[in-house]
Design an enzyme around this catalytic site. Structure first.
Site, PDB file in Angstrom:
ATOM      1  N   ARG A  46       0.879  -1.194   0.000  1.00  0.00           N
ATOM      2  CA  ARG A  46       0.000   0.000   0.000  1.00  0.00           C
ATOM      3  C   ARG A  46       0.900   1.222   0.000  1.00  0.00           C
ATOM      4  NH1 ARG A  46      -1.866   3.448   3.973  1.00  0.00           N
ATOM      5  NH2 ARG A  46      -3.947   4.347   3.675  1.00  0.00           N
ATOM      6  N   SER A 117     -12.971  -2.828   0.813  1.00  0.00           N
ATOM      7  CA  SER A 117     -13.254  -2.136   2.085  1.00  0.00           C
ATOM      8  C   SER A 117     -14.755  -1.863   2.156  1.00  0.00           C
ATOM      9  CB  SER A 117     -12.534  -0.785   2.123  1.00  0.00           C
ATOM     10  OG  SER A 117     -11.168  -0.954   1.964  1.00  0.00           O
ATOM     11  N   LYS A 146      -4.397   6.381   8.154  1.00  0.00           N
ATOM     12  CA  LYS A 146      -5.228   6.760   7.002  1.00  0.00           C
ATOM     13  C   LYS A 146      -5.829   8.137   7.284  1.00  0.00           C
ATOM     14  CE  LYS A 146      -9.111   4.861   4.231  1.00  0.00           C
ATOM     15  NZ  LYS A 146      -8.499   4.938   2.889  1.00  0.00           N
TER      16      LYS A 146
HETATM   17  C1  LIG Z   1      -8.289   0.603   3.350  1.00  0.00           C
HETATM   18  C2  LIG Z   1      -8.138  -0.725   3.562  1.00  0.00           C
HETATM   19  C3  LIG Z   1      -9.111  -1.479   4.288  1.00  0.00           C
HETATM   20  N1  LIG Z   1      -8.941  -2.803   4.491  1.00  0.00           N
HETATM   21  C4  LIG Z   1      -7.853  -3.408   3.991  1.00  0.00           C
HETATM   22  C5  LIG Z   1      -7.704  -4.894   4.265  1.00  0.00           C
HETATM   23  F1  LIG Z   1      -7.216  -5.061   5.479  1.00  0.00           F
HETATM   24  F2  LIG Z   1      -6.876  -5.432   3.375  1.00  0.00           F
HETATM   25  F3  LIG Z   1      -8.900  -5.506   4.204  1.00  0.00           F
HETATM   26  N2  LIG Z   1      -6.897  -2.790   3.305  1.00  0.00           N
HETATM   27  C6  LIG Z   1      -6.976  -1.457   3.043  1.00  0.00           C
HETATM   28  N3  LIG Z   1      -6.067  -0.876   2.385  1.00  0.00           N
END
Ligand SMILES: C=C1C=NC(C(F)(F)F)=NC1=N
Length: 217
Positions: A46, A117, A146
């Site tokens: 990410r 998500s 985030k």
């Molecule tokens: C914004 C996000 C929310 N959930 C997940 C995951 F944990 F992979 F499900 N990854 C992300 N980047």
């Protein structure tokens, strides 16, 4: 190739490490190796935020981290960047609600793992119908990672989805640490997703080991 079955995916989702260069104090490659040594079961690349790499530098880092995952049998997931995932032949992608529609992404990636998500029952049902393999539900606890995170929801959504009979593999995300991971699992998650609790730990391998103990309760 066929789509991964839910039970195999549940095992893989147990300790889902997510990271990019902006989440690390030292080289992402060494952070990932230490995290793998501590027992992570899945990795998501990410690369986001103000100092995030782009273009060739991003591709090169993704390739380097994918190679490390391959060497250790850890599936490699790419966040948001479908083109990058396809060019690397990654094991899957994770998308948010503001990314391309789930059914479009499913067409582009074939049988690869597709994570979405979700924040509401409506988003969950839509994503399932469109071919999602797992859900990321959160933010469970306050997160600094985030910037545009939705309101903190605790474990209520995970509990609610399970009470309504939604059995799709699910991970909690957002502010999860070794202190609160068990609460997320007991609410019905199949695993926990973690960035900072591992990537910025003093001892990365130990942090991953302790989290792995919590999720194997
Ligand atoms: C914004 C996000 C929310 N959930 C997940 C995951 F944990 F992979 F499900 N990854 C992300 N980047």
């Amino acid at each position: 190739m066929t789509r991964i079955d839910s039970d195999s995916l549940r095992d893989i989702l147990k300790l889902y490490f997510i990271m990019g260069s902006t989440n690390c104090y030292k080289s992402p490659a060494s952070v990932l190796k230490d995290a793998i040594a501590g027992g992570i079961t899945l990795f998501q690349f990410r690369e986001k935020g103000i100092d995030a790499l782009t273009g060739d530098a991003k591709f090169a880092l993704a390739e380097e981290l994918q190679t490390i995952c391959k060497e250790h049998g850890i599936p490699f997931i790419v966040n948001d960047d479908i083109d990058l995932a396809i060019s690397l032949e990654a094991d899957g992608v994770h998308i948010g609600q503001e990314d391309a529609p789930v059914d479009e992404v499913r067409k582009r990636i074939g049988d690869k793992i597709l994570g979405v998500s979700v924040h509401t029952m409506e988003e969950a049902l839509t994503a399932m119908e469109a071919g999602a393999d797992y859900f990321g539900v959160g933010p469970i606890f306050p997160t600094k990672t985030k910037e545009d995170a939705k309101p903190v929801q605790g474990v209520q959504h995970i509990q609610h989805f399970r009470e309504k009979g939604i059995t799709i593999p699910m991970v909690g995300i957002g502010g999860i640490t070794m202190e609160n991971a068990l609460k997320v699992m007991k609410a019905g998650a199949d695993g926990v997703s973690v960035i900072t609790a591992i990537s910025k730990a003093t001892d990365i391998t130990k942090a991953a080991q302790r989290l792995r103990e919590q999720v194997e309760y």
